[in-house]
Enzyme design. Structure first.
Site, short mmCIF file in Angstrom:
data_model
loop_
_atom_site.label_atom_id
_atom_site.label_comp_id
_atom_site.label_asym_id
_atom_site.label_seq_id
_atom_site.Cartn_x
_atom_site.Cartn_y
_atom_site.Cartn_z
N CYS A 77 0.84 -1.20 0.00
CA CYS A 77 0.00 0.00 0.00
C CYS A 77 0.87 1.25 0.00
O CYS A 77 1.92 1.29 0.62
CB CYS A 77 -0.89 -0.02 1.23
SG CYS A 77 -1.82 1.48 1.48
N GLN A 286 -6.88 19.80 8.80
CA GLN A 286 -5.76 18.95 9.23
C GLN A 286 -6.25 17.52 9.48
O GLN A 286 -7.31 17.34 10.07
CB GLN A 286 -5.15 19.51 10.51
CG GLN A 286 -4.50 20.87 10.33
CD GLN A 286 -3.12 20.78 9.72
OE1 GLN A 286 -2.60 19.68 9.49
NE2 GLN A 286 -2.52 21.91 9.45
N TYR A 315 -0.25 31.92 4.84
CA TYR A 315 -0.62 30.57 4.40
C TYR A 315 -1.62 30.00 5.41
O TYR A 315 -1.42 28.94 5.98
CB TYR A 315 0.60 29.63 4.32
CG TYR A 315 1.79 30.20 3.60
CD1 TYR A 315 1.96 29.97 2.24
CD2 TYR A 315 2.75 30.95 4.27
CE1 TYR A 315 3.06 30.48 1.57
CE2 TYR A 315 3.85 31.47 3.60
CZ TYR A 315 4.01 31.23 2.25
OH TYR A 315 5.09 31.71 1.60
N CYS A 438 6.36 21.77 6.93
CA CYS A 438 6.14 20.35 6.63
C CYS A 438 7.30 19.81 5.80
O CYS A 438 7.25 18.69 5.31
CB CYS A 438 4.80 20.14 5.94
SG CYS A 438 4.61 21.11 4.46
N1 SAH Z 1 -2.09 27.03 8.30
C1 SAH Z 1 -3.12 26.20 7.75
C2 SAH Z 1 -2.82 25.65 6.35
C3 SAH Z 1 -1.42 25.25 6.06
S1 SAH Z 1 -1.23 24.37 4.54
C4 SAH Z 1 -3.44 25.08 8.71
O1 SAH Z 1 -2.70 24.83 9.64
O2 SAH Z 1 -4.48 24.44 8.54
C5 SAH Z 1 -0.53 25.60 3.50
C6 SAH Z 1 -1.56 26.54 2.92
O3 SAH Z 1 -0.87 27.48 2.10
C7 SAH Z 1 -2.61 25.89 2.03
O4 SAH Z 1 -3.88 26.28 2.51
C8 SAH Z 1 -2.32 26.49 0.64
O5 SAH Z 1 -3.51 26.69 -0.11
C9 SAH Z 1 -1.69 27.80 0.97
N2 SAH Z 1 -0.79 28.40 -0.03
C10 SAH Z 1 -0.01 27.77 -0.94
N3 SAH Z 1 0.75 28.65 -1.59
C11 SAH Z 1 0.45 29.88 -1.09
C12 SAH Z 1 0.93 31.20 -1.35
N4 SAH Z 1 1.85 31.41 -2.26
N5 SAH Z 1 0.41 32.22 -0.62
C13 SAH Z 1 -0.54 32.00 0.30
N6 SAH Z 1 -1.02 30.77 0.59
C14 SAH Z 1 -0.54 29.73 -0.09
#
Ligand code: SAH
Length: 483
Positions: A77, A286, A315, A438
């Site tokens: 898997c 998440q 983000y 990450c």
């Molecule tokens: N902080 C949030 C999401 C983190 S994941 C949490 O903890 O749930 C990263 C996020 O960045 C995603 O939602 C993605 O859509 C966004 N993202 C990706 N590239 C980006 C950019 N250039 N500017 C702003 N957001 C972005």
């Protein structure tokens, strides 16, 4: 070394996809399913100049950290990569990975990095942690509908209905769906021909509320005899939302654009800490709620909030970190590229009665530098459907705070932050930056840049969000140097 040669290798490390890495005859070999500490025989499959790929034949001396995986399908898997490694050892691997990246890519001294690093935060029970599962539906050789997982890097479905990472209601739901399909002659989708109806089933479970969402992805507009399926699914304790998602395109993307609720609510509700979120089939959320709280608590701790701070959360997704921090800050401004996520973020702020969080749609590396250069009025011009409100005027009066916030949180995707964003951060000179990452390789690169720009790392804490996979999440507390 030649192709098809059988070699004996001592495995020293784990690669990004979970494969074992060892050396033989001066070559670095990547061997799937071999673990650090194993001595194995393997057959060479593919050779490049200095490295190659080999297939595991036999584990001659097993690593002392080898365990029998709970899941009998874990080698085939694609979901887990390191289930055969004892959990404590998985955590050690992740901690070392972050440390090595900071030293090798960030260029920081090893003693210094060891001083920053706090113990990795693992799970007490690293199973059944995922609140979301997406099972592809296909057919077995006899043409019967099956659900399962894709074998690593392929689109072959391994029919397993029990996944040790998922929650137990998944099995009950799959059972209901598959028997319904069999009894009523409902066809599974066939990727090769593009025929057949049922493509995927998406199941989400609210760990706190115990609410369940089922979304069936179909290659058509409706499921024949849908009422029978709804009757059976709605009898599952906790069932809250049943929907169909229409995806008639020949694509690997799981969800199509249209969702139709066929029973119950359009969304389920869940909590992270005491903040409530509404989650619909398309929402980002998440996947490991138990560890997410620990991750956000770390972000909160490193942000060092007293209630009087201005914070940017870049983000921000659906505003999870923003809302988590808003309770302890004066104002939080979130930036996110996906408009739907920002709609969710605003809605989540509203249902929690949180008024001190504002959200902007756009790329962090454009919104922040633009704002820094052109100020608030320009920020709103980026959203043409908005007209100025009293609130906005209020916002303009906050401009100085927004330009020089106390704390900036960044949580970028794997590629990390653009240099233009980091340069703006240095100009805005917040007292503290909290970096949620990450991918520790891009994290190390970005930390190097920030440290050259007048910041210093204070603390690093890895939080294991994705047990049995090689993914590693960590939080870094960064402080502006006081000169
Ligand atoms: N902080 C949030 C999401 C983190 S994941 C949490 O903890 O749930 C990263 C996020 O960045 C995603 O939602 C993605 O859509 C966004 N993202 C990706 N590239 C980006 C950019 N250039 N500017 C702003 N957001 C972005």
């Amino acid at each position: 070394m030649k192709k098809n040669e059988i070699v004996k290798v001592k495995i020293e490390d784990i690669g990004t996809a979970g494969e074992g890495i060892g050396k033989a005859e001066g070559m670095t070999l990547f061997i799937k399913d071999a673990l650090p500490g194993d001595v194995v025989t393997a057959v060479v499959m593919k050779l490049k100049k200095t490295y190659g790929y080999a297939r595991l034949l036999e584990v001659i001396t097993p690593s002392p950290h080898r365990v029998i995986p709970k899941c009998s399908q874990s080698r085939r898997c694609g979901g887990c990569q390191i289930q055969a490694l004892a959990y404590e050892e998985q955590l050690r691997f992740k901690q070392n990975k972050v440390r090595n990246h900071l030293v090798r890519i960030g260029g920081f001294a090893e003693e210094e990095v060891r001083r920053w690093m706090e113990p990795v935060v693992g799970m007490d029970n690293p199973y059944h942690y995922r609140n979301k599962a997406q099972f592809p539906i296909g057919s077995d050789k006899e043409g019967n509908p099956v659900a399962g997982f894709f074998a690593g890097r392929t689109h072959t479905i391994i029919p397993i209905e029990k996944c040790y990472l998922g929650v137990s209601c998944n099995e009950e739901i799959l059972d209901i769906l598959l028997s319904f399909m069999r009894e009523n002659g409902i066809t599974p989708y066939d990727e090769a021909s593009g025929n057949g109806l049922v493509r995927h089933v998406l199941i989400r479970y609210g760990f706190t509320t115990k609410e369940i969402m089922v979304c069936i992805v179909i290659n058509g507009n409706f499921i024949p005899r849908q009422d029978i399926l709804v009757e059976r699914l709605s009898a599952v304790p906790g069932m809250t939302s049943i929907s169909i998602n229409i995806n008639t395109r020949r694509t690997n993307v799981i969800l199509g654009d249209t969702v139709r609720t066929i029973w119950g609510s359009d969304y389920i509700t869940d909590y992270i800490g005491d903040v409530k979120y509404q989650i619909s089939p398309h929402s980002f959320y998440q996947v490991n709620p138990v560890q997410t709280v620990k991750l956000y608590q770390t972000a909160l701790e490193y942000a060092g909030l007293t209630g009087d701070e201005t914070v940017w959360d870049l983000y921000c997704g659906i505003g999870t970190i923003s809302l988590f921090l808003a309770r302890k800050a004066r104002m939080v401004y979130g930036v996110e590229i996906v408009p739907q996520a920002i709609e969710d973020a605003r809605n989540n702020a509203r249902i929690n009665g949180i008024k001190n969080a504002k959200f902007f749609v756009g790329k962090a590396e454009e919104v922040l530098p633009d704002f820094y250069e052109k100020r608030v009025s320009e920020l709103y011009a980026a959203e043409p459907d908005r007209t100025a409100t009293e609130e906005d005027t209020d916002l303009e009066s906050r401009e100085p705070d927004m330009l020089h916030p106390d704390v900036v949180v960044v949580d970028p995707p794997r590629k990390g932050c653009e240099e233009s964003l980091l340069a703006t951060l240095i100009k805005m000179s917040p007292d503290r930056i909290v970096y949620v990452s990450c991918d520790s390789a891009t994290l190390a690169r970005d930390l190097k840049y920030l440290c050259e720009g007048g910041y210093e790392v204070r603390k690093v804490r890895a939080v294991d969000q994705f047990c049995h996979t090689t993914h590693t999440e960590c939080v870094v507390g960064i402080q502006r140097k006081h000169i």
